[in-house]
Design an enzyme around this catalytic site. Structure first.
Site, PDB file in Angstrom:
ATOM      1  N   TYR A 152       0.848  -1.195   0.000  1.00 30.87           N
ATOM      2  CA  TYR A 152       0.000   0.000   0.000  1.00 30.87           C
ATOM      3  C   TYR A 152       0.882   1.241   0.000  1.00 30.87           C
ATOM      4  O   TYR A 152       1.665   1.466   0.935  1.00 30.87           O
ATOM      5  CB  TYR A 152      -0.902   0.012   1.240  1.00 30.87           C
ATOM      6  N   ASP A 197       0.423  15.297   6.231  1.00 34.10           N
ATOM      7  CA  ASP A 197      -0.470  14.966   5.120  1.00 34.10           C
ATOM      8  C   ASP A 197      -1.678  15.893   5.145  1.00 34.10           C
ATOM      9  O   ASP A 197      -2.743  15.559   5.659  1.00 34.10           O
ATOM     10  CB  ASP A 197      -0.905  13.500   5.257  1.00 34.10           C
ATOM     11  N   HIS A 232      -7.326   4.456  -4.289  1.00 36.54           N
ATOM     12  CA  HIS A 232      -8.541   4.910  -3.616  1.00 36.54           C
ATOM     13  C   HIS A 232      -8.668   6.411  -3.775  1.00 36.54           C
ATOM     14  O   HIS A 232      -7.692   7.165  -3.740  1.00 36.54           O
ATOM     15  CB  HIS A 232      -8.629   4.463  -2.154  1.00 36.54           C
ATOM     16  N   ARG A 276     -13.456   6.053  -1.066  1.00 32.62           N
ATOM     17  CA  ARG A 276     -13.322   6.345   0.364  1.00 32.62           C
ATOM     18  C   ARG A 276     -14.204   7.527   0.718  1.00 32.62           C
ATOM     19  O   ARG A 276     -14.243   8.526   0.002  1.00 32.62           O
ATOM     20  CB  ARG A 276     -11.856   6.653   0.685  1.00 32.62           C
ATOM     21  N   GLU A 278     -13.751   5.852   6.200  1.00 29.38           N
ATOM     22  CA  GLU A 278     -12.580   6.248   6.978  1.00 29.38           C
ATOM     23  C   GLU A 278     -12.942   6.686   8.387  1.00 29.38           C
ATOM     24  O   GLU A 278     -13.952   7.347   8.628  1.00 29.38           O
ATOM     25  CB  GLU A 278     -11.868   7.396   6.256  1.00 29.38           C
ATOM     26  N   ASN A 294      -8.984   0.630   7.673  1.00 31.16           N
ATOM     27  CA  ASN A 294      -7.734   1.362   7.839  1.00 31.16           C
ATOM     28  C   ASN A 294      -7.267   1.253   9.282  1.00 31.16           C
ATOM     29  O   ASN A 294      -7.739   1.984  10.146  1.00 31.16           O
ATOM     30  CB  ASN A 294      -7.911   2.827   7.430  1.00 31.16           C
TER      31      ASN A 294
END
Length: 297
Positions: A47, A62, A116, A161, A191, A215
């Site tokens: 991943y 992020d 995704h 997602r 998520e 996740n």
């Protein structure tokens, strides 16, 4: 391992693994080296984490700072390093439905097996950070329809997602996931549910709609669950996105602490791979064989 003369990883393999009857474990990789380590550890899929890609490329959180081109470039390098299928984070698709057309084509050309796409407002944030927002459901449906239309290889997997649970609640997230499946998504990714009850509800209401992604964000907002339990309630794919990044950070900190305190890293070296072990790990024997093969002698 992704040899220089290796064969392409079949995208169909990822679809097979998702229907194997047990959760498929996908450790996160943030660069080509970490991807090779994931494959060498015996995992069937890699991943490409957006969180880790951002941290490794620019040393930042992020929060939507990377462009699509930077993400796709990293996906290309990771794919070239391994033979197992690569699942890549494609964030929001980097724009509207028209941008999604380009994004899907570019990731597909990079050779990854799946991406995704999420329904956050751009610039997005890590799914386990606060302050997220989501676009209207109908807009995301349009983006997913564009993704389906852009796909050239039917085995290229499109995962939808939704981050709506943190914004509008779990009811909206589940409703969105159903709409995204109707739009053509091959798998669904709700998520950051924040309780085991919410996780089980997601599985109960959606496991018969499409394969589900869990996740297992190390240290994130979703409670830790055993892999066995995750499989029992109906999830097909489990991401462990940043464990490799955290482990690498801890190892580097330790080495640098020794170097700073002692002047050399000598006392830390017994716990590290030797120089020859590392060169084997990154494929030096293959290079030497190819040099002999193509030397012209």
């Amino acid at each position: 391992m992704g040899d220089l003369l290796g064969s392409a990883a079949p995208r169909a393999r990822l679809r097979e693994l998702l229907t194997a009857g047990r959760p498929l474990v996908a450790p996160g990789a943030y660069d080509a080296l970490s991807a090779r380590l994931v494959e060498q550890a015996g995992f069937d899929v890699v991943y490409m984490t957006g969180f880790g890609t951002t941290a490794s490329l620019i040393g930042r959180p992020d929060v939507g700072l990377l462009s699509g081109a930077e993400m796709i470039d990293n996906a290309t390098r990771i794919r070239g390093a391994v033979d197992v299928p690569v699942l890549a984070d494609a964030d929001t698709g980097y724009g509207n439905a028209l941008n999604v057309l380009r994004t899907v084509r570019a990731y597909e050309q990079a050779g990854v097996a799946a991406i995704h796409l999420e329904d956050q407002v751009s610039p997005k944030k890590c799914g386990h950070l606060s302050g997220k927002d989501v676009i209207p459901r109908e807009e995301m449906v349009g983006k997913l329809r564009a993704a389906v239309a852009a796909r050239q290889d039917p085995d290229f997997l499109l995962i939808a997602r939704t981050d709506a649970a943190a914004v509008h609640g779990l009811d909206d997230a589940i409703d969105r996931a159903r709409a995204y499946a109707d739009a053509g998504a091959d798998a669904l990714f709700v998520e950051a549910p924040t309780s085991e009850a919410d996780i089980e509800r997601v599985a109960t209401e959606l496991r018969d709609v499409a394969p589900l992604v869990f996740n297992w964000a190390e240290g994130g907002r979703t409670p830790a669950m055993s892999l066995r339990r995750i499989g029992e309630i109906g999830f097909s794919l489990v991401l462990f996105p940043i464990g490799t990044l955290l482990a690498a950070t801890a190892g580097i900190r330790t080495l640098l602490g020794v170097l700073r305190a002692e002047g050399t890293p000598e006392s830390a070296l017994p716990g590290l791979p030797s120089f020859s072990e590392f060169t084997d790990l990154v494929g030096l024997p293959e290079i030497q064989d190819l040099e002999q093969r193509f030397s012209g002698e």
